[in-house]
Design a protein around this motif. Structure first.
Motif, PDB file in Angstrom:
ATOM      1  N   THR A   1      33.462  41.783  34.333  1.00 28.85           N
ATOM      2  CA  THR A   1      33.238  42.888  35.261  1.00 28.85           C
ATOM      3  C   THR A   1      32.191  42.485  36.298  1.00 28.85           C
ATOM      4  OG1 THR A   1      33.742  44.470  33.498  1.00 28.85           O
ATOM      5  CG2 THR A   1      32.575  45.319  35.429  1.00 28.85           C
ATOM      6  N   ALA A   2      32.456  42.807  37.574  1.00 29.41           N
ATOM      7  CA  ALA A   2      31.516  42.422  38.633  1.00 29.41           C
ATOM      8  C   ALA A   2      31.719  43.328  39.851  1.00 29.41           C
ATOM      9  CB  ALA A   2      31.723  40.956  39.014  1.00 29.41           C
ATOM     10  N   HIS A   3      30.813  43.212  40.797  1.00 28.27           N
ATOM     11  CA  HIS A   3      30.842  43.998  42.025  1.00 28.27           C
ATOM     12  C   HIS A   3      31.986  43.527  42.914  1.00 28.27           C
ATOM     13  CE1 HIS A   3      29.644  45.810  45.807  1.00 28.27           C
ATOM     14  NE2 HIS A   3      28.674  46.488  45.180  1.00 28.27           N
ATOM     15  N   SER A   4      32.806  44.471  43.388  1.00 25.78           N
ATOM     16  CA  SER A   4      33.997  44.093  44.143  1.00 25.78           C
ATOM     17  C   SER A   4      33.676  43.507  45.520  1.00 25.78           C
ATOM     18  CB  SER A   4      34.908  45.306  44.323  1.00 25.78           C
ATOM     19  OG  SER A   4      34.266  46.299  45.113  1.00 25.78           O
ATOM     20  N   GLY A   5      32.515  43.820  46.055  1.00 24.39           N
ATOM     21  CA  GLY A   5      32.168  43.325  47.377  1.00 24.39           C
ATOM     22  C   GLY A   5      31.293  42.098  47.377  1.00 24.39           C
TER      23      GLY A   5
ATOM     24  N   HIS B   1      36.699  36.566  37.584  1.00 23.51           N
ATOM     25  CA  HIS B   1      37.452  36.477  36.335  1.00 23.51           C
ATOM     26  C   HIS B   1      38.132  37.834  36.144  1.00 23.51           C
ATOM     27  CE1 HIS B   1      35.281  32.731  35.615  1.00 23.51           C
ATOM     28  NE2 HIS B   1      34.154  33.390  35.879  1.00 23.51           N
ATOM     29  N   ASP B   2      39.135  38.078  36.984  1.00 25.42           N
ATOM     30  CA  ASP B   2      39.758  39.395  37.124  1.00 25.42           C
ATOM     31  C   ASP B   2      40.846  39.587  36.064  1.00 25.42           C
ATOM     32  OD1 ASP B   2      41.464  41.546  38.002  1.00 25.42           O
ATOM     33  OD2 ASP B   2      40.597  41.361  40.003  1.00 25.42           O
ATOM     34  N   ALA B   3      40.611  40.531  35.153  1.00 24.89           N
ATOM     35  CA  ALA B   3      41.551  40.750  34.051  1.00 24.89           C
ATOM     36  C   ALA B   3      42.885  41.310  34.536  1.00 24.89           C
ATOM     37  CB  ALA B   3      40.924  41.695  33.027  1.00 24.89           C
TER      38      ALA B   3
ATOM     39  N   THR C   1      43.111  50.000  32.268  1.00 29.91           N
ATOM     40  CA  THR C   1      41.813  49.361  32.486  1.00 29.91           C
ATOM     41  C   THR C   1      40.763  50.066  31.626  1.00 29.91           C
ATOM     42  OG1 THR C   1      41.564  50.765  34.438  1.00 29.91           O
ATOM     43  CG2 THR C   1      42.286  48.496  34.797  1.00 29.91           C
ATOM     44  N   ALA C   2      39.548  49.514  31.585  1.00 28.20           N
ATOM     45  CA  ALA C   2      38.490  50.066  30.749  1.00 28.20           C
ATOM     46  C   ALA C   2      38.064  51.450  31.243  1.00 28.20           C
ATOM     47  CB  ALA C   2      37.291  49.122  30.744  1.00 28.20           C
TER      48      ALA C   2
ATOM     49  N   ILE D   1      34.790  48.064  41.358  1.00 24.66           N
ATOM     50  CA  ILE D   1      34.446  47.149  40.268  1.00 24.66           C
ATOM     51  C   ILE D   1      35.601  46.196  40.006  1.00 24.66           C
ATOM     52  CG2 ILE D   1      33.902  46.979  37.808  1.00 24.66           C
ATOM     53  CD1 ILE D   1      32.586  49.709  37.976  1.00 24.66           C
ATOM     54  N   ILE D   2      35.302  44.892  39.949  1.00 21.74           N
ATOM     55  CA  ILE D   2      36.307  43.917  39.518  1.00 21.74           C
ATOM     56  C   ILE D   2      36.563  44.150  38.030  1.00 21.74           C
ATOM     57  CG2 ILE D   2      36.800  41.462  39.196  1.00 21.74           C
ATOM     58  CD1 ILE D   2      34.763  40.968  41.498  1.00 21.74           C
TER      59      ILE D   2
END
Length: 422
Positions: free
Chosen positions: A232-236, A244-246, A280-281, A288-289
């Motif tokens: 999970t990470a910031h989309s921008g 590492h996009d699930a 998704t979660a 959010i990525i």
């Protein structure tokens, strides 16, 4: 209409409508296995059995057996029926059509005072649908001694409740169901004949042949809960090479498997592949990525070899995608239902009954799985009759014309009545 169809149609229509009204759920019907609406089907059949002076038996899994004695009770009997449950907000006829057809035959045997050479039994199985707990064919698997202890520990689709507790609270025995021993002497069944809606478009698109004898039943491999674990990470703030996009990893997998599926079909393999659930979660958001996605898989074929090879190909693709995208794939235990051939002699009796009584019937395979497949794989001679239905199945728009159904019921009637004709 034939004489049988004229006499039998009112009974069948009342039976189907009564259960629809009791289990109506918004636009469709909902009859959870081991729930009150499935139980209503069993209670109605028991009430009818008492009216028809039939013998009543309930096995430890809750499967219902009602029997009209034949002349020679030492002979193995003819059994017909299906399941009484449904998917959530599904159609009224998936399973119930087979119960209704078997009961219609029982009613007509009584009304016309026909005593068969051997026993005739209506079987109503429990929890054929997998939608509620993730395991299909619970009643028939228990009946044949093939329900596993870990399978009754599966949890409800929207709660934490286990299938074990649900069965126990319904008054049945999950321990006996998972003992590995059949709940009935299966050699006492000469033939199990299941009528079912087709759940596909072949018969519906045929103007003259609205019923069919089934030639084989697809098996399936299923995963109820699979996961892609990424980061999970910031989309921008994170560029593509660092992601590492699930969700993209799953999309990559499904795209690759879809291409493989087409290639296998072009090569003559029998196969269907479905990803019917993607989530998704709980913390997912537009900015959010996605670091986690869960999904479910369903693969079906008339060939178990095809299924296992395609499953292995999928796992190999997962390994490749995991390396490329820096993610991890996780799979729960695969749920297996073996493919099944119908018994040639039982199928032959169905096809002969259709020809002898001028009922137009095709011969087609079954893409969906059924209790008949479980019984077949346990050594019971089985046959199936398909009836045309509209708008597919497993959805509230599922439909079935009474005039189509009653043709299938008549084919069952003649197959049963002619069974011991020389």
């Amino acid at each position: 209409m034939t004489n049988f169809q004229t006499l039998a149609s009112p009974y069948a229509e009342r039976f189907l409508n009564q259960i629809r009204e009791e289990s109506r759920d918004g636009r469709g019907v909902s009859r959870q296995g081991y729930g009150p609406h499935e139980q209503y089907v069993h209670d109605l059949v028991i009430s009818e059995a008492k009216r028809l002076n039939m013998e009543i038996e309930i096995d430890p899994a809750g499967n219902l057996w009602i029997t009209r004695p034949g002349k020679n009770r030492s002979l193995p009997g003819i059994v017909s029926g299906s399941h009484g449950d449904s998917v959530p907000e599904g159609g009224n006829y998936d399973g119930l059509a087979g119960v209704c057809a078997a009961m219609t035959v029982a009613d007509m045997l009584d009304r016309l005072n026909v005593q068969l050479e051997r026993d005739y039994t209506v079987l109503v199985t429990r929890m054929e649908e997998s939608s509620w707990f993730g395991r299909a064919y619970v009643g028939s698997l228990a009946l044949t001694g093939n329900l596993k202890p870990e399978e009754v520990q599966l949890r409800h689709r929207i709660s934490d409740r286990t299938l074990f507790d649900t069965i126990k609270d319904a008054g049945f025995d999950p321990v006996a169901m998972t003992s590995g021993k059949p709940l009935k002497e299966l050699s006492n069944i000469a033939a199990f004949i299941e009528l079912h809606i087709e759940q596909g478009p072949t018969l519906e698109n045929n103007p003259t042949h609205r019923i069919a004898a089934v030639t084989g039943i697809r098996g399936n491999l299923r995963h109820k809960i699979c996961r892609v674990i990424g980061e999970t990470a910031h989309s921008g703030a994170v560029n593509r090479e660092f992601r590492h996009d699930a969700v993209l990893a799953l999309a990559d997998l499904l795209s690759r498997m879809d291409k493989h599926w087409k290639e296998w079909l072009d090569a003559g393999e029998d196969l269907v592949f479905t990803c019917g659930v993607v989530n998704t979660a709980k913390t997912a958001a537009i900015a959010i990525i996605p670091g986690e996605v869960t999904f479910g898989l369903d693969m079906r074929s008339l060939s178990m070899d095809t299924l296992y090879r395609f499953h292995n190909l999928m796992l190999a693709e997962c390994d490749e995608i995991a390396k490329e995208r820096g993610v991890r794939f996780e799979f729960d235990n695969v749920l297996v239902c073996e493919a099944s051939g119908v018994d040639p002699q039982v199928r032959g009796r169905i096809e002969k009954a259709a020809a002898d009584h001028s009922l137009n019937a095709l011969s087609i395979p079954s893409g969906a799985g059924h209790d008949a497949a479980v019984l077949s794989n346990a050594g019971v001679p089985v046959g199936m009759i398909f009836v045309a239905n509209q708008n597919g199945s497993h959805n509230w728009r599922e439909a079935m014309k009474l005039e189509d159904f009653i043709q299938g019921a008549e084919l069952l009637w003649h197959t049963v009545c002619d069974y011991d004709n020389k």
